[in-house]
Design a protein around this motif. Structure first.
Motif, PDB file in Angstrom:
ATOM      1  N   GLY A  20      80.558 -20.259   3.762  1.00 51.92           N
ATOM      2  CA  GLY A  20      80.330 -20.248   2.431  1.00 51.92           C
ATOM      3  C   GLY A  20      80.611 -18.795   1.818  1.00 51.92           C
ATOM      4  N   ASP A  40      79.553 -22.980  -5.370  1.00 48.57           N
ATOM      5  CA  ASP A  40      79.240 -23.463  -4.002  1.00 48.57           C
ATOM      6  C   ASP A  40      80.375 -23.673  -3.313  1.00 48.57           C
ATOM      7  OD1 ASP A  40      78.209 -23.970  -1.746  1.00 48.57           O
ATOM      8  OD2 ASP A  40      76.764 -25.456  -2.670  1.00 48.57           O
ATOM      9  N   ARG A  80      82.785 -23.840  -0.048  1.00 46.43           N
ATOM     10  CA  ARG A  80      82.667 -23.744   1.557  1.00 46.43           C
ATOM     11  C   ARG A  80      84.228 -24.047   2.220  1.00 46.43           C
ATOM     12  NH1 ARG A  80      77.448 -25.648   2.720  1.00 46.43           N
ATOM     13  NH2 ARG A  80      76.155 -25.420   0.630  1.00 46.43           N
ATOM     14  N   ALA A 138      77.589 -24.084  -8.423  1.00 45.99           N
ATOM     15  CA  ALA A 138      76.362 -23.687  -7.760  1.00 45.99           C
ATOM     16  C   ALA A 138      75.270 -24.277  -8.507  1.00 45.99           C
ATOM     17  CB  ALA A 138      76.193 -22.225  -7.951  1.00 45.99           C
TER      18      ALA A 138
END
Length: 274
Positions: free
Chosen positions: A139, A158, A160, A186
């Motif tokens: 992350g 967000d 990853r 996010a």
């Protein structure tokens, strides 16, 4: 009853008509979308793309959109002028110019249609990237501090990243020229065609994996949209095969939660200075 809070992305691409002048809009480029020395190129393309969506009426979705970045955009007021060049039964073509302080920042040429009218099936020989599930990926909170300090927009994401493609973060780039990962906003906003324009330029520059960290300003970015993305995580890959004369190409694929290839892009960017 309270009013639902608008997504940061929707705020970031929000437009207001410029008086009675048809086809001209005013925008406010937020500091939260900065990377390196300017506002992220994908966000700028989404702002111009939004203006063209308004200008084209029923043909609201970009099918192919190309932007040429002429000067660095900064946080603050901006204006977008649009022109519909041709309007047909199923497709329309238009252009947009995003300016700040009287200086042209971005010029866009695009073809628009209605993705909802397409059958939604994508026939491709490409395969979605294979990587661990989001909870097993890296992350933003693990990103190097120097990267976060230069990329305020990462706080909006967000993101990853696949552990197999982040060796550069610990000084061990694979030199394969590939970075991939899972993406969503996010604040939980679900993806749509305009958001795909942002996503096409959302991952760290693929030159990081070549051992060349730093800001890589976009010269030109073209995005082809294949279908409206399904809700949920997007899988995004960035790859390059060529770095020459201080410039490199970056090819992107965006896959939705149903394993459908919903967008592809290619950009030409300036390689980070060494």
């Amino acid at each position: 009853m309270g009013t639902a809070r608008r997504s940061e992305f929707d705020q970031g691409i929000a437009l207001e008509p410029h008086g009675s002048e048809a086809g001209r809009y005013e925008a406010e480029l937020g500091a939260g979308w900065q990377i390196g020395g300017g506002v992220n190129g994908g966000l700028l393309l989404a702002v111009a793309g939004h203006a063209l969506s308004l200008a084209h009426g029923d043909h609201r979705d970009p099918l192919s959109i190309s932007g040429y970045y002429l000067s660095t955009s900064r946080p603050g007021p901006a204006s977008v002028r649009t022109e519909v060049i041709r309007r047909g039964n199923s497709l329309s073509t238009g252009q947009a110019v995003l300016s700040q302080d009287g200086e042209e920042r971005l010029r866009v040429l695009a073809t628009y249609g209605d993705l909802a009218e397409l059958d939604g099936e994508v026939h491709t020989s490409a395969q979605p990237p294979v990587m661990p599930p989001p909870e097993q990926c890296i992350g933003v909170e693990h990103a190097p501090k120097e990267l976060i300090s230069q990329a305020a927009l990462l706080e909006r994401f967000d993101l990853r990243l696949d552990p197999a493609t982040v060796g550069w973060a610990v000084g061990q780039p694979s030199k394969q020229g590939r970075i991939q990962g899972w993406f969503r906003l996010a604040d939980g906003r679900e993806p749509d065609p305009l958001m795909l324009l942002l996503v096409a330029d959302a991952l760290p520059p693929v030159t990081f994996d070549l051992g060349r960290p730093g800001w890589a300003p976009t010269i030109e970015l073209t995005v082809h949209l294949r279908a409206t993305p399904a809700p949920g995580w997007l899988r995004v890959t960035h790859a390059t095969s060529n770095l020459a004369g201080g410039y490199f190409e970056e090819d992107c694929e965006i896959w939705d939660s149903t394993d459908r290839l919903v967008a592809q892009s290619r950009q030409l960017a300036r390689a980070p200075r060494q």
